[in-house]
Scaffold this motif. Structure first.
Motif, mmCIF file in Angstrom:
data_model
loop_
_atom_site.group_PDB
_atom_site.id
_atom_site.type_symbol
_atom_site.label_atom_id
_atom_site.label_comp_id
_atom_site.label_asym_id
_atom_site.label_seq_id
_atom_site.Cartn_x
_atom_site.Cartn_y
_atom_site.Cartn_z
ATOM 1 N N ILE A 181 0.851 -1.203 -0.037
ATOM 2 C CA ILE A 181 0.047 -0.127 -0.060
ATOM 3 C C ILE A 181 0.939 1.351 -0.092
ATOM 4 C CG2 ILE A 181 -0.394 0.389 2.531
ATOM 5 C CD1 ILE A 181 -3.248 0.608 1.911
ATOM 6 N N LEU A 182 2.034 1.361 0.490
ATOM 7 C CA LEU A 182 2.564 2.362 0.784
ATOM 8 C C LEU A 182 3.180 3.188 -0.459
ATOM 9 C CD1 LEU A 182 5.109 1.886 4.074
ATOM 10 C CD2 LEU A 182 2.699 3.029 3.885
ATOM 11 N N HIS A 241 -10.943 -2.260 6.883
ATOM 12 C CA HIS A 241 -11.437 -1.087 5.969
ATOM 13 C C HIS A 241 -11.465 0.097 6.586
ATOM 14 C CE1 HIS A 241 -12.706 -4.057 2.906
ATOM 15 N NE2 HIS A 241 -13.251 -4.949 4.073
ATOM 16 N N PRO A 242 -11.119 1.264 6.255
ATOM 17 C CA PRO A 242 -10.448 1.319 4.808
ATOM 18 C C PRO A 242 -8.676 1.065 5.055
ATOM 19 C CG PRO A 242 -10.710 3.618 5.988
ATOM 20 C CD PRO A 242 -11.350 2.758 6.928
ATOM 21 N N SER A 243 -8.432 0.152 4.424
ATOM 22 C CA SER A 243 -7.007 -0.488 4.748
ATOM 23 C C SER A 243 -6.074 0.644 4.451
ATOM 24 C CB SER A 243 -6.880 -1.699 3.812
ATOM 25 O OG SER A 243 -7.037 -1.394 2.446
ATOM 26 N N VAL A 269 -1.422 4.223 9.246
ATOM 27 C CA VAL A 269 -1.742 4.640 10.587
ATOM 28 C C VAL A 269 -1.149 3.659 11.889
ATOM 29 C CG1 VAL A 269 -3.178 5.229 12.594
ATOM 30 C CG2 VAL A 269 -3.442 6.420 10.187
ATOM 31 N N GLY A 270 -1.521 2.449 11.465
ATOM 32 C CA GLY A 270 -1.072 1.203 12.663
ATOM 33 C C GLY A 270 0.390 1.056 12.384
ATOM 34 N N MET A 271 0.949 1.176 11.150
ATOM 35 C CA MET A 271 2.513 1.101 11.018
ATOM 36 C C MET A 271 3.027 2.446 11.774
ATOM 37 S SD MET A 271 4.522 0.750 7.441
ATOM 38 C CE MET A 271 6.416 0.321 7.290
ATOM 39 N N PHE A 272 2.866 3.791 11.601
ATOM 40 C CA PHE A 272 3.384 4.711 12.217
ATOM 41 C C PHE A 272 3.188 4.369 13.962
ATOM 42 C CE2 PHE A 272 3.004 9.027 14.288
ATOM 43 C CZ PHE A 272 4.118 9.485 13.605
ATOM 44 N N VAL A 273 1.927 4.174 14.286
ATOM 45 C CA VAL A 273 1.884 3.858 15.857
ATOM 46 C C VAL A 273 2.759 2.923 16.280
ATOM 47 C CG1 VAL A 273 0.284 2.983 17.552
ATOM 48 C CG2 VAL A 273 -0.575 4.591 15.981
#
Length: 202
Positions: free
Chosen positions: A85-86, A144-146, A152-156
């Motif tokens: 996705i990135l 959703h929405p992935s 956001v999950g990766m940053f956290v």
């Protein structure tokens, strides 16, 4: 001599898994790559326990473990997320793909310079962060929405690795023999369920 080398062999196996995950994620085989990272978590738990059981703990093993962890739980999940996705997020996606393993390296370096044992970890261990990120990639069809949840999950997770938050240290907790069978079985079950869901969705 070979017996004493078993922990290092397990550690190198973890490194190989990380490299294979990177290679196959670049081919678009994201589910398999995520599954490999999760399996790598099992090997990462076994090598340390094997070293303590065989009285084969050493500074060499500690450094080898950290280098392997950076690849399998830092670089591999970041590469996977980039391919998933990135890469569609422009420079922000590029920065996040670099940020995650960088925080993981800082977390490992901080752990390696600790001079005394403790009952807790400071900062989320990279193994947990990488495993969670791989699981998120594996379950992306149902998130959703992935395109929002995954970055956001990766940053956290990156922030938690370099934070001062304390996490319990389970290294000295007895390892149930049943987990050797149940953990891989649980991972394979998740993989099959997500694969079935993905096939039905298409």
């Amino acid at each position: 001599m070979f017996i004493k080398s078993i922990p290092s062999v397990l550690t190198l196996g973890n490194l190989v898994i990380g490299m294979v995950a990177i290679l196959i994620s670049s081919q678009g085989r994201f589910n398999e790559a995520a599954l490999l990272v999760v399996i790598g978590m099992l090997l990462d738990g076994l090598d340390g326990r094997a070293a303590r059981l065989l009285h084969a703990e050493s500074e060499f093993g500690k450094q080898l473990d950290s280098l392997s962890d950076l690849v399998t739980f830092g670089v591999a999940p970041a590469a996977m997320m980039y391919n998933v996705i990135l890469s569609h997020l422009g420079i922000a996606g590029d920065a996040l793909a670099i940020w995650f393993p960088m925080c993981g390296a800082l977390r490992l370096a901080r752990f390696n310079v600790q001079t005394k044992s403790s009952s807790f970890f400071v900062g989320l261990p990279i193994t947990a962060a990488g495993g969670i990120l791989a699981t998120m990639a594996l379950t992306r069809p149902v998130l959703h929405p992935s395109i929002v949840i995954l970055p956001v999950g990766m940053f956290v997770l990156s922030i938690l690795m370099v934070s001062n938050v304390r996490y319990p240290n389970f290294k000295k907790v007895a390892f149930p023999k049943s987990a050797v069978v149940l953990v891989p079985l649980f991972v394979v079950t998740i993989f099959c369920a997500i694969k079935f869901h993905f096939i039905r969705a298409n």
